[in-house]
Design a protein around this motif. Structure first.
Motif, mmCIF file in Angstrom:
data_model
loop_
_atom_site.group_PDB
_atom_site.id
_atom_site.type_symbol
_atom_site.label_atom_id
_atom_site.label_comp_id
_atom_site.label_asym_id
_atom_site.label_seq_id
_atom_site.Cartn_x
_atom_site.Cartn_y
_atom_site.Cartn_z
ATOM 1 N N ARG A 65 -2.500 -6.476 -15.965
ATOM 2 C CA ARG A 65 -1.912 -6.495 -14.626
ATOM 3 C C ARG A 65 -2.865 -5.915 -13.586
ATOM 4 O O ARG A 65 -3.690 -5.071 -13.883
ATOM 5 N N TYR A 66 -2.691 -6.425 -12.383
ATOM 6 C CA TYR A 66 -3.443 -5.955 -11.226
ATOM 7 C C TYR A 66 -2.951 -4.567 -10.848
ATOM 8 O O TYR A 66 -1.748 -4.304 -10.827
ATOM 9 N N ALA A 108 -9.472 5.489 -7.085
ATOM 10 C CA ALA A 108 -10.184 5.481 -5.801
ATOM 11 C C ALA A 108 -9.611 4.424 -4.857
ATOM 12 O O ALA A 108 -10.235 4.073 -3.862
ATOM 13 N N ASN A 109 -8.428 3.888 -5.202
ATOM 14 C CA ASN A 109 -7.752 2.873 -4.400
ATOM 15 C C ASN A 109 -8.525 1.557 -4.345
ATOM 16 O O ASN A 109 -8.431 0.814 -3.373
ATOM 17 N N GLN A 110 -9.302 1.270 -5.398
ATOM 18 C CA GLN A 110 -10.047 0.024 -5.505
ATOM 19 C C GLN A 110 -9.291 -0.928 -6.434
ATOM 20 O O GLN A 110 -8.673 -0.495 -7.397
ATOM 21 N N PRO A 111 -9.364 -2.250 -6.164
ATOM 22 C CA PRO A 111 -8.639 -3.199 -7.003
ATOM 23 C C PRO A 111 -9.240 -3.292 -8.405
ATOM 24 O O PRO A 111 -10.452 -3.203 -8.589
ATOM 25 N N GLY A 112 -8.355 -3.478 -9.380
ATOM 26 C CA GLY A 112 -8.797 -3.626 -10.758
ATOM 27 C C GLY A 112 -7.715 -4.250 -11.609
ATOM 28 O O GLY A 112 -6.637 -4.607 -11.127
ATOM 29 N N SER A 160 -12.282 -1.894 -13.418
ATOM 30 C CA SER A 160 -12.224 -1.505 -12.008
ATOM 31 C C SER A 160 -13.448 -2.003 -11.259
ATOM 32 O O SER A 160 -14.386 -2.520 -11.844
ATOM 33 N N GLY A 161 -13.391 -1.844 -9.941
ATOM 34 C CA GLY A 161 -14.520 -2.236 -9.103
ATOM 35 C C GLY A 161 -14.568 -3.719 -8.795
ATOM 36 O O GLY A 161 -15.630 -4.241 -8.462
ATOM 37 N N LEU A 162 -13.441 -4.412 -8.893
ATOM 38 C CA LEU A 162 -13.427 -5.825 -8.508
ATOM 39 C C LEU A 162 -13.614 -5.914 -6.995
ATOM 40 O O LEU A 162 -13.223 -5.015 -6.260
ATOM 41 N N GLU A 212 -9.201 -11.156 -5.298
ATOM 42 C CA GLU A 212 -9.876 -11.556 -6.532
ATOM 43 C C GLU A 212 -9.195 -10.936 -7.748
ATOM 44 O O GLU A 212 -9.031 -11.594 -8.775
ATOM 45 N N ALA A 213 -8.787 -9.685 -7.656
ATOM 46 C CA ALA A 213 -8.093 -9.033 -8.771
ATOM 47 C C ALA A 213 -6.774 -9.748 -9.066
ATOM 48 O O ALA A 213 -6.442 -9.998 -10.231
#
Length: 138
Positions: free
Chosen positions: A60-61, A66-70, A120-122, A127-128
Motif C-alpha cells: 500500500r501507498y 519524512a512525509n515522502q511517498p512510498g 521510500s523515496g518515490l 507515482e507511488a
C-alpha cells in the motif's frame, strides 16, 4: 532498506495481482546473475530473489517518516523467516526492489527484516499511488 511498522497497515490486505513480478534481490558485485538497469548503470541481480510477489501479503501507498511517498510491503508469515535469513546474510551489501523487471530502489541492507519493509523515496505521490495500483490492481 528500512523495515516498516506493521501496525500502520490496517484494513483489508492488497496482495500483488497475478502476473505482476515484484522482487527483492541481492545485487551481485561479481556480475553473476540477471542484468538490470539502475540510474544509468547496469547491475546484476542474483537469482533466485530473496522475496517475490508470492511472498507478499500486502502492498500500500504511504507517506514515510519524512512525509515522502512510498510503498509499504508486508510479507506473508510463512516467508518471513526465509526473508529474515536472506537479508541478514546481506547486511552491509546492496539489495534491489524491482517491479516487472524495472529496478525501483537499490539500498544497502542495514539489518535483517522479514515482516515488512518500506520502499521510500518515490518521486511523487502520484507515482507511488500508480505503482500501488499497478501491483495490486486496486
Amino acid at each position: 532498506m528500512p523495515a516498516a511498522t506493521p501496525e500502520a497497515m490496517t484494513g483489508p490486505a492488497h496482495a500483488p495481482r497475478p502476473g505482476v513480478d515484484v522482487r527483492l534481490s541481492a545485487v551481485d558485485a561479481a556480475g553473476k546473475g540477471t542484468p538490470a538497469q539502475w540510474q544509468g548503470a547496469t547491475l546484476t541481480l542474483r537469482e533466485p530473489p530473496i522475496a517475490s510477489s508470492a511472498d507478499i501479503a500486502d502492498v500500500r501507498y504511504v507517506l514515510d517518516q519524512a512525509n515522502q511517498p512510498g510503498l509499504q510491503i508486508r510479507y506473508r508469515p510463512e516467508a518471513r523467516q526465509r526473508i529474515h535469513d536472506g537479508t541478514e546474510a546481506l547486511v552491509g551489501q546492496r539489495a534491489a526492489i524491482s517491479v516487472d523487471g524495472r529496478v525501483l530502489m537499490v539500498a544497502t541492507v542495514a539489518g535483517p527484516f522479514g515482516e515488512s519493509m518500506m520502499l521510500s523515496g518515490l518521486p511523487s505521490v502520484a507515482e507511488a499511488q500508480a505503482l500501488e495500483k499497478h501491483i495490486t490492481g486496486e
